[in-house]
Scaffold this active site. Structure first.
Site, short mmCIF file in Angstrom:
data_model
loop_
_atom_site.label_atom_id
_atom_site.label_comp_id
_atom_site.label_asym_id
_atom_site.label_seq_id
_atom_site.Cartn_x
_atom_site.Cartn_y
_atom_site.Cartn_z
N LYS A 80 0.87 -1.19 0.00
CA LYS A 80 0.00 0.00 0.00
C LYS A 80 0.90 1.23 0.00
CE LYS A 80 -1.96 3.03 1.97
NZ LYS A 80 -1.77 4.46 1.58
N GLU B 72 10.08 1.91 10.19
CA GLU B 72 11.10 2.89 9.78
C GLU B 72 10.42 4.24 9.84
OE1 GLU B 72 14.17 2.18 9.02
OE2 GLU B 72 14.14 0.06 8.58
N CYS C 218 13.97 10.94 5.42
CA CYS C 218 13.85 10.54 6.83
C CYS C 218 15.14 10.82 7.60
CB CYS C 218 13.51 9.06 6.91
SG CYS C 218 14.59 8.05 5.88
N GLU D 210 10.55 16.99 13.43
CA GLU D 210 10.92 16.74 12.03
C GLU D 210 10.10 17.67 11.12
OE1 GLU D 210 9.36 13.13 10.15
OE2 GLU D 210 11.37 12.73 9.38
N1 LIG Z 1 13.05 5.65 8.52
C1 LIG Z 1 12.97 5.59 7.19
O1 LIG Z 1 13.66 4.84 6.52
C2 LIG Z 1 11.99 6.49 6.47
C3 LIG Z 1 12.03 6.56 5.06
C4 LIG Z 1 11.12 7.40 4.41
C5 LIG Z 1 10.20 8.16 5.14
N2 LIG Z 1 10.18 8.08 6.50
C6 LIG Z 1 9.24 8.91 7.28
O2 LIG Z 1 7.98 8.99 6.62
C7 LIG Z 1 7.33 10.20 6.96
C8 LIG Z 1 6.78 10.84 5.70
O3 LIG Z 1 5.98 9.97 5.01
P1 LIG Z 1 4.38 10.07 5.00
O4 LIG Z 1 3.94 11.48 5.21
O5 LIG Z 1 3.91 9.32 3.83
O6 LIG Z 1 4.02 9.26 6.34
P2 LIG Z 1 2.57 8.83 6.83
O7 LIG Z 1 2.78 8.17 8.14
O8 LIG Z 1 1.60 9.93 6.72
O9 LIG Z 1 2.11 7.76 5.73
C9 LIG Z 1 2.88 6.62 5.43
C10 LIG Z 1 1.96 5.54 4.89
O10 LIG Z 1 1.05 5.15 5.92
C11 LIG Z 1 -0.27 5.18 5.41
N3 LIG Z 1 -1.18 5.44 6.54
C12 LIG Z 1 -1.59 6.63 7.03
N4 LIG Z 1 -2.45 6.44 8.07
C13 LIG Z 1 -2.55 5.10 8.24
C14 LIG Z 1 -3.26 4.27 9.15
N5 LIG Z 1 -4.05 4.77 10.10
N6 LIG Z 1 -3.11 2.93 9.06
C15 LIG Z 1 -2.31 2.39 8.10
N7 LIG Z 1 -1.64 3.11 7.19
C16 LIG Z 1 -1.74 4.46 7.27
C17 LIG Z 1 -0.23 6.28 4.37
O11 LIG Z 1 -1.33 6.19 3.51
C18 LIG Z 1 1.10 5.99 3.72
O12 LIG Z 1 0.98 4.94 2.80
C19 LIG Z 1 8.37 11.06 7.62
O13 LIG Z 1 8.15 11.09 9.01
C20 LIG Z 1 9.68 10.33 7.30
O14 LIG Z 1 10.71 10.56 8.21
C21 LIG Z 1 11.04 7.26 7.17
C1 LIG Z 2 17.02 6.38 2.60
N1 LIG Z 2 16.45 7.30 1.67
C2 LIG Z 2 17.24 8.49 1.70
C3 LIG Z 2 16.49 6.73 0.34
C4 LIG Z 2 15.06 7.50 2.01
C5 LIG Z 2 14.70 8.04 3.31
O1 LIG Z 2 13.83 8.89 3.41
#
Ligand SMILES: NC(=O)c1ccc[n+]([C@@H]2O[C@H](COP(=O)([O-])OP(=O)(O)OC[C@H]3O[C@@H](n4cnc5c(N)ncnc54)[C@H](O)[C@@H]3O)[C@@H](O)[C@H]2O)c1
Ligand SMILES: C[N+](C)(C)CC=O
Length: 506
Positions: free
Chosen positions: A187, A262, A297, A396
Protein backbone atom coordinates in the site's frame (compact mmCIF):
# COMPACT_ATOMS: atom_id res chain seq x y z
CA UNK A 1 9.01 19.12 -28.60
CA UNK A 2 7.47 15.65 -28.16
CA UNK A 3 4.30 15.50 -26.08
CA UNK A 4 4.89 14.02 -22.62
CA UNK A 5 3.71 10.43 -22.14
CA UNK A 6 0.18 9.99 -20.77
CA UNK A 7 -0.38 9.00 -17.15
CA UNK A 8 -1.79 5.45 -17.29
CA UNK A 9 -5.22 4.99 -15.75
CA UNK A 10 -4.71 1.90 -13.61
CA UNK A 11 -6.86 -0.18 -11.31
CA UNK A 12 -5.78 -2.12 -8.24
CA UNK A 13 -3.31 -4.92 -8.94
CA UNK A 14 -4.83 -7.95 -7.23
CA UNK A 15 -4.29 -11.64 -7.97
CA UNK A 16 -2.17 -10.86 -11.03
CA UNK A 17 -4.81 -8.69 -12.73
CA UNK A 18 -6.33 -5.22 -12.58
CA UNK A 19 -9.64 -4.39 -10.97
CA UNK A 20 -11.56 -1.24 -10.16
CA UNK A 21 -11.91 -0.48 -6.46
CA UNK A 22 -15.10 -2.04 -5.08
CA UNK A 23 -16.63 1.32 -4.16
CA UNK A 24 -15.50 2.87 -7.46
CA UNK A 25 -13.68 5.79 -5.81
CA UNK A 26 -10.56 7.46 -7.22
CA UNK A 27 -8.05 10.02 -5.91
CA UNK A 28 -6.75 12.83 -8.15
CA UNK A 29 -3.02 12.94 -8.89
CA UNK A 30 -1.60 16.47 -8.70
CA UNK A 31 1.80 17.37 -10.13
CA UNK A 32 3.16 19.40 -7.18
CA UNK A 33 5.48 21.42 -9.41
CA UNK A 34 2.65 22.73 -11.62
CA UNK A 35 -0.42 22.20 -9.40
CA UNK A 36 -2.12 20.55 -12.42
CA UNK A 37 -4.26 17.46 -11.99
CA UNK A 38 -2.60 14.91 -14.23
CA UNK A 39 -4.53 11.71 -13.56
CA UNK A 40 -6.06 9.64 -10.81
CA UNK A 41 -5.45 6.47 -8.82
CA UNK A 42 -7.87 3.99 -7.31
CA UNK A 43 -9.02 4.59 -3.73
CA UNK A 44 -9.15 1.13 -2.17
CA UNK A 45 -11.17 0.33 0.92
CA UNK A 46 -11.46 -2.61 3.33
CA UNK A 47 -13.39 -4.60 0.70
CA UNK A 48 -10.39 -4.45 -1.66
CA UNK A 49 -7.97 -5.26 1.13
CA UNK A 50 -9.98 -8.47 1.72
CA UNK A 51 -9.51 -9.44 -1.93
CA UNK A 52 -5.82 -8.57 -1.95
CA UNK A 53 -5.09 -10.49 1.25
CA UNK A 54 -7.06 -13.50 -0.03
CA UNK A 55 -5.05 -13.42 -3.29
CA UNK A 56 -1.76 -13.19 -1.38
CA UNK A 57 -2.77 -16.02 0.99
CA UNK A 58 -3.78 -18.38 -1.80
CA UNK A 59 -0.54 -17.60 -3.68
CA UNK A 60 1.37 -18.40 -0.49
CA UNK A 61 -0.42 -21.71 0.03
CA UNK A 62 -0.85 -22.78 -3.61
CA UNK A 63 0.28 -26.38 -4.20
CA UNK A 64 1.54 -26.61 -0.66
CA UNK A 65 3.64 -23.50 -1.25
CA UNK A 66 5.72 -25.24 -3.92
CA UNK A 67 5.02 -22.51 -6.51
CA UNK A 68 6.45 -19.69 -4.42
CA UNK A 69 6.94 -19.91 -0.65
CA UNK A 70 8.73 -23.27 -0.79
CA UNK A 71 10.16 -22.92 -4.28
CA UNK A 72 13.94 -22.62 -4.32
CA UNK A 73 15.45 -19.22 -3.71
CA UNK A 74 17.02 -19.58 -7.15
CA UNK A 75 13.54 -19.78 -8.70
CA UNK A 76 12.41 -16.62 -6.95
CA UNK A 77 15.69 -14.91 -7.89
CA UNK A 78 14.83 -15.29 -11.58
CA UNK A 79 11.69 -13.22 -11.09
CA UNK A 80 13.50 -10.56 -9.07
CA UNK A 81 16.20 -10.27 -11.74
CA UNK A 82 13.50 -10.03 -14.41
CA UNK A 83 11.85 -7.16 -12.51
CA UNK A 84 15.23 -5.41 -12.24
CA UNK A 85 15.79 -5.79 -15.99
CA UNK A 86 12.39 -4.25 -16.76
CA UNK A 87 13.06 -1.33 -14.41
CA UNK A 88 16.29 -0.65 -16.29
CA UNK A 89 14.53 -0.93 -19.64
CA UNK A 90 11.87 1.61 -18.56
CA UNK A 91 14.13 3.82 -16.48
CA UNK A 92 13.49 7.13 -18.29
CA UNK A 93 9.75 6.64 -18.28
CA UNK A 94 9.63 5.59 -14.62
CA UNK A 95 11.86 8.50 -13.60
CA UNK A 96 9.62 10.91 -15.52
CA UNK A 97 6.55 9.47 -13.81
CA UNK A 98 8.17 9.73 -10.36
CA UNK A 99 9.13 13.33 -11.10
CA UNK A 100 5.67 14.50 -12.15
CA UNK A 101 4.09 12.63 -9.25
CA UNK A 102 6.43 13.79 -6.48
CA UNK A 103 8.11 17.02 -7.63
CA UNK A 104 11.64 15.68 -7.13
CA UNK A 105 14.33 16.68 -9.67
CA UNK A 106 14.50 14.32 -12.63
CA UNK A 107 18.18 13.51 -11.95
CA UNK A 108 17.22 12.36 -8.45
CA UNK A 109 14.40 10.23 -9.84
CA UNK A 110 16.80 8.57 -12.29
CA UNK A 111 19.16 7.79 -9.39
CA UNK A 112 16.22 6.38 -7.42
CA UNK A 113 15.29 4.06 -10.31
CA UNK A 114 18.91 2.87 -10.52
CA UNK A 115 18.69 2.08 -6.80
CA UNK A 116 15.39 0.26 -7.34
CA UNK A 117 16.92 -2.03 -9.97
CA UNK A 118 20.03 -2.58 -7.82
CA UNK A 119 17.86 -3.50 -4.83
CA UNK A 120 15.93 -6.15 -6.80
CA UNK A 121 19.23 -7.56 -8.08
CA UNK A 122 20.78 -7.56 -4.61
CA UNK A 123 17.88 -9.53 -3.11
CA UNK A 124 17.87 -11.90 -6.08
CA UNK A 125 21.43 -12.74 -4.98
CA UNK A 126 20.35 -13.22 -1.36
CA UNK A 127 17.39 -15.39 -2.44
CA UNK A 128 19.81 -17.73 -4.23
CA UNK A 129 22.19 -17.75 -1.29
CA UNK A 130 19.29 -18.66 1.02
CA UNK A 131 19.13 -22.14 -0.51
CA UNK A 132 22.63 -22.86 0.77
CA UNK A 133 21.76 -21.63 4.27
CA UNK A 134 18.92 -24.10 4.87
CA UNK A 135 19.45 -27.03 7.25
CA UNK A 136 22.32 -25.21 8.96
CA UNK A 137 23.39 -27.55 11.78
CA UNK A 138 23.55 -26.28 15.34
CA UNK A 139 26.49 -27.47 17.38
CA UNK A 140 25.22 -29.26 20.52
CA UNK A 141 27.05 -30.52 23.60
CA UNK A 142 25.31 -33.94 23.48
CA UNK A 143 24.97 -36.74 20.95
CA UNK A 144 21.39 -37.94 21.36
CA UNK A 145 19.97 -34.88 19.59
CA UNK A 146 20.77 -33.38 16.23
CA UNK A 147 19.43 -29.93 15.41
CA UNK A 148 19.28 -27.83 12.31
CA UNK A 149 17.63 -24.56 11.35
CA UNK A 150 15.24 -23.77 8.54
CA UNK A 151 14.62 -20.23 7.38
CA UNK A 152 11.05 -19.95 6.20
CA UNK A 153 9.01 -17.09 4.83
CA UNK A 154 6.84 -15.43 7.50
CA UNK A 155 3.72 -15.61 5.31
CA UNK A 156 1.57 -12.84 3.88
CA UNK A 157 3.12 -9.47 4.59
CA UNK A 158 1.56 -6.01 4.53
CA UNK A 159 3.92 -3.32 3.22
CA UNK A 160 2.87 0.28 3.88
CA UNK A 161 5.11 2.97 2.44
CA UNK A 162 5.56 6.78 2.23
CA UNK A 163 5.73 9.28 -0.61
CA UNK A 164 9.25 10.67 -0.40
CA UNK A 165 10.91 7.88 -2.40
CA UNK A 166 7.75 6.22 -3.68
CA UNK A 167 9.07 3.26 -5.69
CA UNK A 168 12.36 2.98 -3.81
CA UNK A 169 10.80 2.75 -0.35
CA UNK A 170 8.34 0.15 -1.69
CA UNK A 171 11.24 -1.80 -3.23
CA UNK A 172 13.16 -1.88 0.06
CA UNK A 173 10.26 -4.03 1.30
CA UNK A 174 8.97 -5.83 -1.80
CA UNK A 175 12.38 -7.16 -2.93
CA UNK A 176 13.41 -8.83 0.36
CA UNK A 177 9.85 -10.00 1.09
CA UNK A 178 9.63 -11.79 -2.26
CA UNK A 179 13.20 -13.07 -1.97
CA UNK A 180 12.26 -14.68 1.36
CA UNK A 181 9.24 -16.40 -0.21
CA UNK A 182 6.56 -14.21 1.35
CA UNK A 183 3.59 -12.98 -0.64
CA UNK A 184 2.65 -9.37 -0.17
CA UNK A 185 0.08 -6.59 -0.22
CA UNK A 186 1.76 -3.26 -0.91
CA UNK A 187 0.00 0.00 0.00
CA UNK A 188 1.98 3.01 -1.23
CA UNK A 189 1.21 6.57 -0.17
CA UNK A 190 -1.87 8.15 -1.71
CA UNK A 191 0.32 11.20 -2.47
CA UNK A 192 2.57 9.31 -4.89
CA UNK A 193 1.50 5.88 -6.13
CA UNK A 194 2.06 6.02 -9.87
CA UNK A 195 5.39 4.19 -10.08
CA UNK A 196 4.22 1.54 -7.61
CA UNK A 197 1.27 0.82 -9.92
CA UNK A 198 3.77 0.52 -12.79
CA UNK A 199 5.56 -2.10 -10.70
CA UNK A 200 2.29 -4.06 -10.94
CA UNK A 201 2.42 -3.77 -14.73
CA UNK A 202 6.03 -5.01 -14.67
CA UNK A 203 5.07 -8.01 -12.50
CA UNK A 204 2.34 -8.80 -15.04
CA UNK A 205 4.81 -8.49 -17.95
CA UNK A 206 7.42 -10.79 -16.43
CA UNK A 207 4.79 -13.34 -15.40
CA UNK A 208 5.21 -13.16 -11.62
CA UNK A 209 2.86 -15.85 -10.27
CA UNK A 210 -0.61 -14.40 -9.57
CA UNK A 211 -1.14 -13.02 -6.10
CA UNK A 212 2.54 -13.01 -5.09
CA UNK A 213 2.52 -9.20 -5.13
CA UNK A 214 -0.73 -7.23 -4.84
CA UNK A 215 -0.74 -3.45 -5.00
CA UNK A 216 -3.57 -1.42 -3.62
CA UNK A 217 -3.63 2.36 -3.55
CA UNK A 218 -5.74 4.53 -1.32
CA UNK A 219 -5.93 6.60 1.84
CA UNK A 220 -4.17 5.43 5.00
CA UNK A 221 -7.20 4.93 7.25
CA UNK A 222 -9.25 3.31 4.42
CA UNK A 223 -6.66 1.07 2.74
CA UNK A 224 -3.69 0.93 5.15
CA UNK A 225 -5.47 0.38 8.47
CA UNK A 226 -7.38 -2.73 7.27
CA UNK A 227 -4.05 -4.28 6.24
CA UNK A 228 -2.48 -3.57 9.63
CA UNK A 229 -5.41 -5.15 11.50
CA UNK A 230 -6.10 -8.04 9.11
CA UNK A 231 -5.96 -11.44 10.83
CA UNK A 232 -4.48 -13.10 7.73
CA UNK A 233 -1.60 -10.67 7.34
CA UNK A 234 1.32 -12.21 9.22
CA UNK A 235 3.64 -9.21 9.42
CA UNK A 236 3.58 -5.46 8.80
CA UNK A 237 6.56 -3.56 7.47
CA UNK A 238 5.92 0.17 7.68
CA UNK A 239 7.81 3.26 6.67
CA UNK A 240 6.29 6.61 7.46
CA UNK A 241 5.67 9.06 10.26
CA UNK A 242 6.10 8.21 13.93
CA UNK A 243 2.42 9.06 14.55
CA UNK A 244 1.17 6.52 11.97
CA UNK A 245 3.77 4.01 13.14
CA UNK A 246 2.24 4.11 16.63
CA UNK A 247 -1.27 3.51 15.21
CA UNK A 248 -0.01 0.58 13.15
CA UNK A 249 1.86 -0.94 16.07
CA UNK A 250 -1.26 -0.69 18.25
CA UNK A 251 -3.40 -2.43 15.59
CA UNK A 252 -0.81 -5.16 15.01
CA UNK A 253 -0.36 -5.73 18.75
CA UNK A 254 -3.96 -6.95 19.03
CA UNK A 255 -2.91 -10.04 17.05
CA UNK A 256 0.68 -10.16 18.32
CA UNK A 257 1.64 -9.50 14.72
CA UNK A 258 5.32 -8.63 14.18
CA UNK A 259 6.04 -5.16 12.86
CA UNK A 260 9.12 -3.35 11.62
CA UNK A 261 8.96 0.42 11.72
CA UNK A 262 11.10 2.89 9.78
CA UNK A 263 9.97 6.25 11.11
CA UNK A 264 11.00 9.87 11.19
CA UNK A 265 14.17 11.59 12.29
CA UNK A 266 15.85 14.84 13.32
CA UNK A 267 19.40 13.86 12.60
CA UNK A 268 22.47 15.90 13.58
CA UNK A 269 25.53 16.75 11.49
CA UNK A 270 28.48 17.84 13.65
CA UNK A 271 31.24 19.85 11.99
CA UNK A 272 34.57 20.50 13.69
CA UNK A 273 36.99 23.38 13.20
CA UNK A 274 39.80 21.17 11.87
CA UNK A 275 38.30 20.68 8.40
CA UNK A 276 40.90 21.79 5.87
CA UNK A 277 38.46 22.25 3.00
CA UNK A 278 35.42 24.05 4.31
CA UNK A 279 33.51 23.79 1.00
CA UNK A 280 33.77 20.02 1.14
CA UNK A 281 31.97 20.08 4.50
CA UNK A 282 29.45 22.67 3.31
CA UNK A 283 28.50 20.55 0.31
CA UNK A 284 27.65 17.61 2.61
CA UNK A 285 25.60 19.91 4.83
CA UNK A 286 23.68 21.09 1.74
CA UNK A 287 23.23 17.56 0.41
CA UNK A 288 22.25 16.34 3.88
CA UNK A 289 19.28 18.64 4.19
CA UNK A 290 18.28 20.00 0.78
CA UNK A 291 18.43 16.83 -1.33
CA UNK A 292 14.87 15.77 -2.26
CA UNK A 293 13.80 19.13 -0.75
CA UNK A 294 14.75 17.80 2.67
CA UNK A 295 11.97 15.23 2.49
CA UNK A 296 14.34 12.53 3.65
CA UNK A 297 13.85 10.54 6.83
CA UNK A 298 17.56 10.73 7.58
CA UNK A 299 18.02 14.41 6.59
CA UNK A 300 20.73 15.94 8.75
CA UNK A 301 18.48 18.84 9.62
CA UNK A 302 20.29 19.87 12.83
CA UNK A 303 23.66 21.37 11.97
CA UNK A 304 26.16 21.69 14.82
CA UNK A 305 29.09 23.98 14.08
CA UNK A 306 32.26 24.48 16.07
CA UNK A 307 32.36 28.09 17.24
CA UNK A 308 35.73 28.75 15.54
CA UNK A 309 34.35 28.08 12.06
CA UNK A 310 30.67 28.93 12.54
CA UNK A 311 30.69 32.37 10.92
CA UNK A 312 32.81 31.37 7.91
CA UNK A 313 30.83 28.17 7.47
CA UNK A 314 27.47 29.96 7.52
CA UNK A 315 28.67 32.52 4.95
CA UNK A 316 29.63 29.68 2.60
CA UNK A 317 26.44 27.73 3.38
CA UNK A 318 24.35 30.70 2.29
CA UNK A 319 26.44 31.05 -0.90
CA UNK A 320 25.97 27.37 -1.71
CA UNK A 321 22.22 27.56 -0.96
CA UNK A 322 21.90 30.57 -3.31
CA UNK A 323 23.66 28.57 -6.01
CA UNK A 324 21.16 25.68 -6.02
CA UNK A 325 19.10 25.56 -9.19
CA UNK A 326 15.44 25.65 -8.14
CA UNK A 327 13.16 24.99 -11.09
CA UNK A 328 10.59 22.75 -12.66
CA UNK A 329 12.03 19.37 -11.68
CA UNK A 330 12.02 18.22 -15.30
CA UNK A 331 14.35 21.07 -16.28
CA UNK A 332 17.96 20.12 -16.96
CA UNK A 333 20.22 20.68 -13.93
CA UNK A 334 17.41 21.19 -11.42
CA UNK A 335 18.69 20.49 -7.92
CA UNK A 336 15.66 21.54 -5.83
CA UNK A 337 12.16 20.69 -6.97
CA UNK A 338 8.85 21.25 -5.26
CA UNK A 339 7.71 19.59 -2.07
CA UNK A 340 5.12 16.85 -2.38
CA UNK A 341 1.83 18.69 -1.81
CA UNK A 342 0.04 21.84 -0.76
CA UNK A 343 -0.43 20.34 2.71
CA UNK A 344 3.30 19.69 3.09
CA UNK A 345 4.11 23.18 1.72
CA UNK A 346 1.86 24.78 4.32
CA UNK A 347 3.22 22.60 7.10
CA UNK A 348 6.79 23.64 6.26
CA UNK A 349 5.86 27.33 6.05
CA UNK A 350 4.24 27.02 9.49
CA UNK A 351 7.43 25.48 10.93
CA UNK A 352 9.38 28.46 9.58
CA UNK A 353 6.95 31.04 10.95
CA UNK A 354 6.87 29.32 14.35
CA UNK A 355 10.69 29.34 14.45
CA UNK A 356 10.61 33.08 13.70
CA UNK A 357 7.99 33.75 16.37
CA UNK A 358 9.97 31.72 18.92
CA UNK A 359 12.95 34.02 18.36
CA UNK A 360 15.07 32.21 15.75
CA UNK A 361 16.63 34.03 12.79
CA UNK A 362 15.83 33.04 9.21
CA UNK A 363 19.34 33.52 7.85
CA UNK A 364 18.42 32.48 4.33
CA UNK A 365 15.28 31.43 2.45
CA UNK A 366 11.98 30.78 4.20
CA UNK A 367 9.74 31.63 1.25
CA UNK A 368 8.57 30.59 -2.17
CA UNK A 369 11.33 31.38 -4.73
CA UNK A 370 10.37 34.63 -6.45
CA UNK A 371 10.79 33.26 -9.98
CA UNK A 372 8.28 30.44 -9.44
CA UNK A 373 4.68 31.65 -9.20
CA UNK A 374 3.11 28.20 -9.23
CA UNK A 375 3.95 24.90 -7.61
CA UNK A 376 4.78 23.98 -4.03
CA UNK A 377 8.35 25.29 -3.99
CA UNK A 378 10.20 26.42 -0.88
CA UNK A 379 13.64 28.01 -0.84
CA UNK A 380 16.44 26.17 0.93
CA UNK A 381 16.12 27.65 4.40
CA UNK A 382 18.81 28.17 7.04
CA UNK A 383 17.75 29.00 10.58
CA UNK A 384 20.10 30.27 13.30
CA UNK A 385 19.75 31.56 16.88
CA UNK A 386 18.01 28.35 17.74
CA UNK A 387 17.47 27.13 21.30
CA UNK A 388 16.96 23.49 22.26
CA UNK A 389 13.41 24.13 23.43
CA UNK A 390 12.28 25.44 20.03
CA UNK A 391 9.99 23.39 17.81
CA UNK A 392 12.45 23.73 14.91
CA UNK A 393 15.13 21.95 16.98
CA UNK A 394 12.84 19.21 18.28
CA UNK A 395 10.44 18.24 15.49
CA UNK A 396 10.92 16.74 12.03
CA UNK A 397 10.08 19.33 9.34
CA UNK A 398 10.49 17.07 6.31
CA UNK A 399 11.32 20.04 4.12
CA UNK A 400 14.40 22.01 2.97
CA UNK A 401 14.97 23.60 6.37
CA UNK A 402 18.18 23.30 8.37
CA UNK A 403 18.61 24.65 11.88
CA UNK A 404 21.99 25.56 13.27
CA UNK A 405 23.60 25.58 16.70
CA UNK A 406 27.14 26.40 17.71
CA UNK A 407 29.24 24.33 20.16
CA UNK A 408 32.56 24.81 21.95
CA UNK A 409 33.66 21.30 22.96
CA UNK A 410 33.37 17.73 21.69
CA UNK A 411 31.28 16.69 24.70
CA UNK A 412 28.90 19.59 24.15
CA UNK A 413 28.56 18.57 20.49
CA UNK A 414 27.69 14.99 21.48
CA UNK A 415 25.16 16.19 24.06
CA UNK A 416 23.45 18.39 21.45
CA UNK A 417 23.57 15.65 18.82
CA UNK A 418 21.78 13.24 21.17
CA UNK A 419 19.26 15.83 22.35
CA UNK A 420 16.36 14.26 20.42
CA UNK A 421 13.65 11.62 20.77
CA UNK A 422 14.68 10.33 17.37
CA UNK A 423 17.62 8.06 16.56
CA UNK A 424 17.77 7.37 12.85
CA UNK A 425 21.05 8.88 11.64
CA UNK A 426 23.84 11.29 12.43
CA UNK A 427 27.03 12.57 10.89
CA UNK A 428 30.39 13.97 11.92
CA UNK A 429 32.84 15.89 9.77
CA UNK A 430 36.41 16.32 10.97
CA UNK A 431 39.89 15.71 9.62
CA UNK A 432 40.67 13.86 12.87
CA UNK A 433 39.48 10.31 12.12
CA UNK A 434 39.99 9.15 15.70
CA UNK A 435 37.61 11.83 16.85
CA UNK A 436 35.10 10.73 14.18
CA UNK A 437 35.29 7.11 15.37
CA UNK A 438 34.82 8.26 19.00
CA UNK A 439 31.73 10.22 18.07
CA UNK A 440 30.34 7.42 15.86
CA UNK A 441 30.29 5.22 18.97
CA UNK A 442 28.36 7.63 21.17
CA UNK A 443 25.74 9.00 18.79
CA UNK A 444 22.46 7.23 19.61
CA UNK A 445 21.33 6.32 16.13
CA UNK A 446 21.11 3.40 13.72
CA UNK A 447 23.34 5.05 11.12
CA UNK A 448 26.41 7.29 11.46
CA UNK A 449 28.15 8.97 8.56
CA UNK A 450 31.76 10.11 8.79
CA UNK A 451 32.82 13.00 6.57
CA UNK A 452 29.60 12.77 4.52
CA UNK A 453 25.81 12.67 4.89
CA UNK A 454 23.17 10.42 3.32
CA UNK A 455 24.95 7.76 1.29
CA UNK A 456 22.52 4.82 1.26
CA UNK A 457 23.96 1.44 0.40
CA UNK A 458 21.79 -1.56 -0.40
CA UNK A 459 24.35 -3.87 1.26
CA UNK A 460 24.35 -2.05 4.64
CA UNK A 461 21.71 -2.09 7.40
CA UNK A 462 19.23 0.81 7.50
CA UNK A 463 17.00 1.75 10.39
CA UNK A 464 16.70 3.67 13.62
CA UNK A 465 16.50 3.63 17.39
CA UNK A 466 14.22 5.45 19.82
CA UNK A 467 11.21 7.07 18.10
CA UNK A 468 12.74 6.45 14.68
CA UNK A 469 11.51 2.87 14.97
CA UNK A 470 13.07 -0.57 15.09
CA UNK A 471 14.10 -3.37 12.77
CA UNK A 472 16.58 -2.96 9.95
CA UNK A 473 16.04 -2.87 6.21
CA UNK A 474 18.58 -3.48 3.44
CA UNK A 475 21.49 -5.89 3.44
CA UNK A 476 21.05 -9.36 4.91
CA UNK A 477 19.10 -7.75 7.78
CA UNK A 478 16.40 -6.71 5.30
CA UNK A 479 15.89 -10.36 4.33
CA UNK A 480 15.75 -11.54 7.97
CA UNK A 481 12.74 -9.21 8.42
CA UNK A 482 10.70 -11.60 6.31
CA UNK A 483 12.06 -14.93 7.52
CA UNK A 484 10.95 -17.04 10.41
CA UNK A 485 13.60 -19.24 11.97
CA UNK A 486 12.53 -22.83 12.65
CA UNK A 487 14.48 -25.21 14.85
CA UNK A 488 14.21 -28.88 13.83
CA UNK A 489 15.54 -31.32 16.42
CA UNK A 490 15.80 -35.10 16.04
CA UNK A 491 16.33 -37.69 18.75
CA UNK A 492 18.78 -40.07 17.21
CA UNK A 493 19.56 -42.86 19.70
CA UNK A 494 18.05 -46.34 19.46
CA UNK A 495 17.53 -46.60 23.23
CA UNK A 496 14.73 -45.10 25.31
CA UNK A 497 15.38 -41.58 26.51
CA UNK A 498 15.18 -43.05 30.03
CA UNK A 499 13.62 -40.31 32.16
CA UNK A 500 10.63 -42.46 33.18
CA UNK A 501 10.62 -46.06 34.27
CA UNK A 502 9.48 -48.33 31.41
CA UNK A 503 6.25 -50.00 32.66
CA UNK A 504 6.22 -53.74 32.67
CA UNK A 505 4.59 -55.35 29.59
CA UNK A 506 3.17 -58.14 31.75
N1 LIG B 1 13.05 5.65 8.52
C1 LIG B 1 12.97 5.59 7.19
O1 LIG B 1 13.66 4.84 6.52
C2 LIG B 1 11.99 6.49 6.47
C3 LIG B 1 12.03 6.56 5.06
C4 LIG B 1 11.12 7.40 4.41
C5 LIG B 1 10.20 8.16 5.14
N2 LIG B 1 10.18 8.08 6.50
C6 LIG B 1 9.24 8.91 7.28
O2 LIG B 1 7.98 8.99 6.62
C7 LIG B 1 7.33 10.20 6.96
C8 LIG B 1 6.78 10.84 5.70
O3 LIG B 1 5.98 9.97 5.01
P1 LIG B 1 4.38 10.07 5.00
O4 LIG B 1 3.94 11.48 5.21
O5 LIG B 1 3.91 9.32 3.83
O6 LIG B 1 4.02 9.26 6.34
P2 LIG B 1 2.57 8.83 6.83
O7 LIG B 1 2.78 8.17 8.14
O8 LIG B 1 1.60 9.93 6.72
O9 LIG B 1 2.11 7.76 5.73
C9 LIG B 1 2.88 6.62 5.43
C10 LIG B 1 1.96 5.54 4.89
O10 LIG B 1 1.05 5.15 5.92
C11 LIG B 1 -0.27 5.18 5.41
N3 LIG B 1 -1.18 5.44 6.54
C12 LIG B 1 -1.59 6.63 7.03
N4 LIG B 1 -2.45 6.44 8.07
C13 LIG B 1 -2.55 5.10 8.24
C14 LIG B 1 -3.26 4.27 9.15
N5 LIG B 1 -4.05 4.77 10.10
N6 LIG B 1 -3.11 2.93 9.06
C15 LIG B 1 -2.31 2.39 8.10
N7 LIG B 1 -1.64 3.11 7.19
C16 LIG B 1 -1.74 4.46 7.27
C17 LIG B 1 -0.23 6.28 4.37
O11 LIG B 1 -1.33 6.19 3.51
C18 LIG B 1 1.10 5.99 3.72
O12 LIG B 1 0.98 4.94 2.80
C19 LIG B 1 8.37 11.06 7.62
O13 LIG B 1 8.15 11.09 9.01
C20 LIG B 1 9.68 10.33 7.30
O14 LIG B 1 10.71 10.56 8.21
C21 LIG B 1 11.04 7.26 7.17
C1 LIG C 1 17.02 6.38 2.60
N1 LIG C 1 16.45 7.30 1.67
C2 LIG C 1 17.24 8.49 1.70
C3 LIG C 1 16.49 6.73 0.34
C4 LIG C 1 15.06 7.50 2.01
C5 LIG C 1 14.70 8.04 3.31
O1 LIG C 1 13.83 8.89 3.41
Amino acid sequence: MAAPPAIPRRGLFIGGGWREPTLGRRIPVINPATEDTIGDIPAATAEDVELAVAAARSAFLLDGGSRWARASGATRAKYLNAIAAKIKEKISYLAWLETVDSGKPKDEAVADMDDVAACFEFYAGLAEALDGKQHAPISLPMEEFKTYVLKEPIGVVGLITPWNYPLLMATWKVAPALAAGCTAVLKPSELASLTCLELGAICEEIGLPSGVLNIITGLGPDAGAPIASHPHVDKIAFTGSTATGKTIMTAAAQMVKPVSLELGGKSPLVIFDDVADIDKAVEWAVFGCFFNSGQVCSATSRLLLHEKIAERFLDRLVEWAKNIKISDPLEEGCRLGSVISKGQYEKIKKFISTARSEGATILHGGDRPKHLGKGFFIEPTIITDVSTSMQIWREEVFGPVICVKVFKTESEAVELANDTHYGLAGGVISDDLQRCERIAKVIHSGIVWINCSQPTLVQAPWGGNKRSGFGRELGEWGLENYLSVKQVTRYCKDELYGWYQRPSKL
